[in-house]
Design a protein around this motif. Structure first.
Motif: not given
Length: 147
Positions: A43-46, A58-63, A95-96, A101-103
Motif C-alpha cells: 500500500r505504501v509503495l502504491n 523506489l529502493h525497498v528493503v523488507i526485513v 515486490l521482487e 530485497k527480503f532479509i
C-alpha cells in the motif's frame, strides 16, 4: 483516492529509500490470506506510485523477523505448518520484480527453529534484524515499522 487540492506533493526527482520492518504474522485462521504487514508495505509503495514516483526511484528493503518469518517460507515449509500453499508468494514475487530485497533475521530463525531452506530462494539471511535495520538507516533508508 485522488486528492485534487494537495499542497504537499512528493518530489519525483529524488530517490526513495524505504526500509520496512515486518514482525507480525496473521492469525492461523487467516493463513490463506496475505500477511497484513506485507499488504501495508505494498500500500505504501502504491501510494508513492500514485503520487507520481517512478518505480525506478523506489529502493525497498523488507526485513522480516519474529512470527512474520512464516510469510517468506516456500510452499513446502508453509504446507508443513498450515496444510496449504503460501499465499504470500505472488505478492513477494511482485515486490521482487520491483527490486525489493527480503532479509530474514538469523536470530529469529534460530529461536523459532527455521532453516534457510524453509524460505524462498531469494531471501537473504542476516545475523540479526536489528543490525540490518541500523545499517540501512545509516545508508539513508526511512524506517517504516509494520507490526
Amino acid at each position: 483516492m485522488p486528492v485534487s487540492n494537495a499542497d504537499e506533493i512528493p518530489d519525483a526527482s529524488i530517490e526513495y529509500k524505504l526500509l520496512f520492518e515486518v514482525v507480525s504474522n496473521n492469525a492461523d485462521s487467516l493463513a490463506k490470506e496475505y500477511n497484513d504487514a506485507l499488504v501495508e508495505a505494498v500500500r505504501v509503495l502504491n501510494l508513492h506510485a500514485a503520487a507520481g514516483i517512478p518505480a525506478k526511484k523506489l529502493h525497498v528493503v523488507i526485513v522480516i523477523h519474529g512470527p512474520a518469518l512464516d510469510a517468506i517460507k516456500n510452499n513446502t515449509a508453509y504446507q508443513n505448518k498450515y496444510k496449504m500453499d503460501n499465499p504470500n508468494i505472488p505478492l513477494i514475487t511482485s515486490l521482487e520484480k520491483l527490486g525489493a530485497k527480503f532479509i530474514a533475521c538469523g536470530q529469529a530463525m534460530t529461536f523459532l527453529d527455521v532453516a534457510k531452506e524453509d524460505f524462498l530462494p531469494s531471501v537473504k539471511i542476516s545475523l540479526t534484524a536489528q543490525t540490518v535495520l541500523t545499517q540501512y538507516q545509516l545508508k539513508g533508508y526511512v524506517l517504516k515499522r509494520l507490526f
